[in-house]
Write an enzyme that holds these catalytic residues in place. Structure first.
Site, PDB file in Angstrom:
ATOM      1  N   CYS A  13      50.216  65.266  82.080  1.00  0.00           N
ATOM      2  CA  CYS A  13      50.224  63.813  82.170  1.00  0.00           C
ATOM      3  C   CYS A  13      49.203  63.382  83.218  1.00  0.00           C
ATOM      4  CB  CYS A  13      51.611  63.268  82.512  1.00  0.00           C
ATOM      5  SG  CYS A  13      52.147  63.658  84.192  1.00  0.00           S
ATOM      6  N   ASP A 412      11.135  44.504  78.765  1.00  0.00           N
ATOM      7  CA  ASP A 412       9.724  44.830  78.948  1.00  0.00           C
ATOM      8  C   ASP A 412       9.036  44.575  77.608  1.00  0.00           C
ATOM      9  OD1 ASP A 412       7.362  45.910  80.082  1.00  0.00           O
ATOM     10  OD2 ASP A 412       7.790  47.818  79.094  1.00  0.00           O
ATOM     11  N   ASP A 598       8.702  50.485  85.030  1.00  0.00           N
ATOM     12  CA  ASP A 598       9.987  49.805  84.849  1.00  0.00           C
ATOM     13  C   ASP A 598      11.108  50.458  85.654  1.00  0.00           C
ATOM     14  OD1 ASP A 598       8.929  47.996  82.964  1.00  0.00           O
ATOM     15  OD2 ASP A 598       9.132  49.491  81.377  1.00  0.00           O
TER      16      ASP A 598
END
Length: 701
Positions: A13, A412, A598
């Protein structure tokens, strides 16, 4: 510092996973991630720490530690939840039957004790040991509640049987039913949760196949079938129609079409020919090829994807961390309510000891802290798995949670909104021959990874190379170098040539010693899906923005065709970073890009999104990679993030409302402990089923 990854078997669990996590943190381990569903454990051991001792400590808690180099072992059947449930159900059925039939022997206290004892021993072996391990780590989990509830009913019944020997003190069926029903709930939960990780299982199964290894002896090729896991870099293999490509490689003979849907989400087969790269695990639908193996094992694309998705699934979003903190105080709170319930009914309500105890037991067994622990990871695993199947690699559960806030997407231009497959257009040169012009341009551009540079280098590499010195790339501007004769060469955008020319209508300018030596134009087609993506984002209330280093004129032309109204052109990497920072102050912002220039903006944005054929720097800086190199996957990624967060909210609401309603109902005496155990056992299943719905629901609205 050493990174450790292993499997920890025996966690039944989310509380077990929390126990292991807390133990590792107490031992000083860092970056701890423990997943109950996948049984994966990752942590970083600081310098000087004994990782073997730490792993032995996990084993001493009752779990099985399996290292990557260990041989896989089959779990004994008697240790499975299915076996334990069936075993307990066999003894529990006649105990429950005695409430409806009047067989005298079935009502005998010692008969009921004999039927209950095997169930109680099995329950204590499972829940009792887990409870003891939790308490030793100064924690309390659901198994503590189950153990106390079942033990209270069993001990009370046993004492009554020994001292009084009559049926007034018999609650054996309560003990057996609690244990059996919780086993049933855990078993159903285990099966349901496995559905949430099926995408990873599907990817993992793709890794194992057979390969036709090519051995060359005196000019003759011999083919041998081998396990693909025995292949090494440099081996050559034959792949025929219908075969699975065994490992990453490059085709050196033949052609065909490969189905890469499980990797990229692209349903259409991809044409493959000599010198093309192929991905291990994908299928050659037609043709015959010979492949030179370039990567094996953990270095393959598929292994990289699986590892990143596993890490992402183990990553806890902020909402899950809040749920974990609540779970830590939940069990002590329930124990307190159970004690108050007993004292209240016995001393204030003036009920019998047995009645007060049963209502206290009902409080213990109806409470379910696991639901809060399972609410977030179940949804995150399904969301990330569906994304992976559709060619969207999301790096972290926290990224999924951030998707819900995105209000603007910055694109871009070259290689993102356009295909990046640039075609050489017109060019002009001054005071030099055409061959010399092409030679200089190629010699400069071969040092750059920009799409324009790649296009030139591919087209003009046959014209030879001019030896250059002090080659420098100015990100977002262009290249600068010197030749052996002392000439200074510059090749770049109009912004780099400020003061040298006033004509901004060309893509690239070549300058020799401060004088214009030529210019080059390119044509770049718009991605066919770009306009649709911008429209879909607009319909979802998300603004599209164009941010590019290209000229204002070209950016405006593209923006007008796509319906983008906000444009920022001629931006350097530093300016892109500043613009992203400014935009993020207005609203959470996603950035989509593919180049080195970028990378800073991708890392700065709320969510950085990169295409799969982007530079390695851009892919590493991004939070999301579109593996199919298809911008059309962007709305799906945004939709999955939004709906995963919605599913997490639904799960947490259910987990909280269930406990808020169920515990008072049990405390007020309106709930039988047996019914409470059954409801508690099914509560986690509800969350898992709700999470699995995310695999199929429409997330594009």
């Amino acid at each position: 510092m050493t990174s450790i990854s292993c499997k920890v078997e025996g966690m039944h669990c989310t509380s077990c996973a929390l126990n292991v996590s807390k133990y590792l943190e107490k031992k000083g381990m860092q970056d701890v991630n423990v997943s109950f569903a996948t049984e994966e454990v990752h942590f970083t051991a600081p310098a000087g720490a004994d990782s073997k001792e730490v792993l032995n400590g996990i084993a001493q808690m009752g779990y099985r530690v399996v290292l990557p180099e260990d041989a896989p072992t089959q779990q004994p059947i008697y240790t499975t939840l299915t076996f334990k449930f069936i075993f307990c159900a066999i003894f529990t059925a006649p105990l429950l039957l005695h409430m409806w039939v009047s067989w005298p022997w079935l009502h005998e206290p010692w008969v009921q004790f004999a039927l209950t004892l095997p169930v109680y021993i099995t329950g204590m072996w499972h829940f009792g040991l887990s409870a003891a391990r939790a308490l030793m780590n100064r924690m309390a989990n659901m198994d503590v509640l189950v153990t106390l509830g079942a033990s209270a009913a069993f001990v009370y019944s046993f004492v009554g049987t020994v001292i009084y020997g009559n049926t007034d003190y018999m609650f054996y069926e309560t003990t057996a039913a609690i244990i059996t029903l919780v086993f049933l709930g855990n078993m159903l939960e285990e099966k349901s949760v496995k559905q949430t990780t099926s995408a990873i299982s599907d990817l993992a199964r793709m890794q194992i196949t057979t390969a036709r290894l090519i051995n060359t002896d005196h000019g003759h090729e011999h083919i041998h079938e081998v396990d693909n896991r025995t292949l090494r870099t440099g081996d050559c293999v034959l792949v025929n129609t219908g075969d699975k490509i065994p490992m990453d490689g490059t085709i050196y003979w033949g052609s065909g079409h490969a189905n890469e849907a499980m990797i990229t989400g692209e349903s259409a087969p991809v044409s493959k020919k000599e010198k093309d790269k192929v991905i291990g695990g994908t299928i050659l639908e037609d043709g015959s090829i010979k492949v030179y193996i370039t990567a094996t094992g953990k270095d393959t694309v598929l292994s990289y994807i699986i590892e990143l998705v596993k890490q992402a699934q183990a990553d806890k979003p902020p909402m899950q961390k809040l749920a974990d903190r609540i779970s830590a105080i939940f069990v002590p709170l329930v124990l307190s309510i159970a004690v108050v319930t007993f004292l209240g009914w016995y001393f204030i309500g003036h009920t019998t000891f047995a009645t007060a105890m049963m209502r206290s037991v009902a409080v213990l067994v109806i409470a379910c802290p696991c639901a809060m622990g399972l609410a977030t990871p179940a949804a995150v695993m399904v969301g990330l798995g569906r994304a992976a199947r559709n060619g969207i690699l999301i790096k972290g559960g926290h990224t999924l949670e951030m998707f819900k806030n995105i209000r603007q997407v910055v694109f871009d231009k070259t290689g993102t909104l356009t295909t990046g497959k640039l075609q050489l257009g017109e060019y002009q040169f001054f005071d030099m021959s055409e061959d010399a012009f092409k030679q200089v341009v190629y010699s400069l551009e071969k040092y750059s990874s920009h799409p324009i540079a790649r296009a030139i280098a591919s087209a003009w590499k046959t014209f030879g190379e001019l030896p250059l010195q002090q080659v420098r790339e100015h990100k977002g501007l262009g290249m600068r170098a010197h030749d052996k004769a002392g000439n200074e060469w510059q090749l770049g955008s109009f912004r780099m040539m400020a003061g040298i020319t006033e004509d901004d209508s060309h893509n690239l300018y070549l300058v020799k010693n401060g004088q214009l030596a030529g210019w080059i134009n390119f044509t770049d087609e718009i991605r066919p899906e770009a306009a649709i993506v911008v429209t879909q984002l607009k319909q979802a209330g998300i603004k599209s923005i164009l941010l590019s280093g290209d000229t204002t004129r070209k950016c405006r032309e593209l923006a007008d065709k796509l319906g983008i109204t906000e444009v920022y052109a001629e931006q350097s990497p530093e300016q892109k970073l500043q613009k992203i920072d400014t935009l993020m102050q207005a609203a959470p912002t996603a950035m989509v890009g593919d180049g080195i220039n970028d990378a800073p903006a991708l890392a700065k944005a709320t969510i950085g999104i990169s295409l799969s054929d982007a530079t390695q720097v851009a892919m590493q800086s991004a939070n999301v990679v579109l593996l199919n190199n298809n911008l059309g996957s962007l709305p799906l990624a945004l939709g999955l993030g939004k709906h995963t967060y919605l599913t997490i909210q639904q799960n947490l609401f259910w987990a909280f409302i269930y406990n808020v309603v169920a515990i008072p109902v049990a405390a007020l005496g309106f709930l039988n402990p047996i019914v409470g155990a059954g409801i508690m056992g099914l509560s986690d299943v509800v969350l898992a089923i709700n999470s699995v719905r995310l695999r199929y629901k429409n997330v594009m609205n």
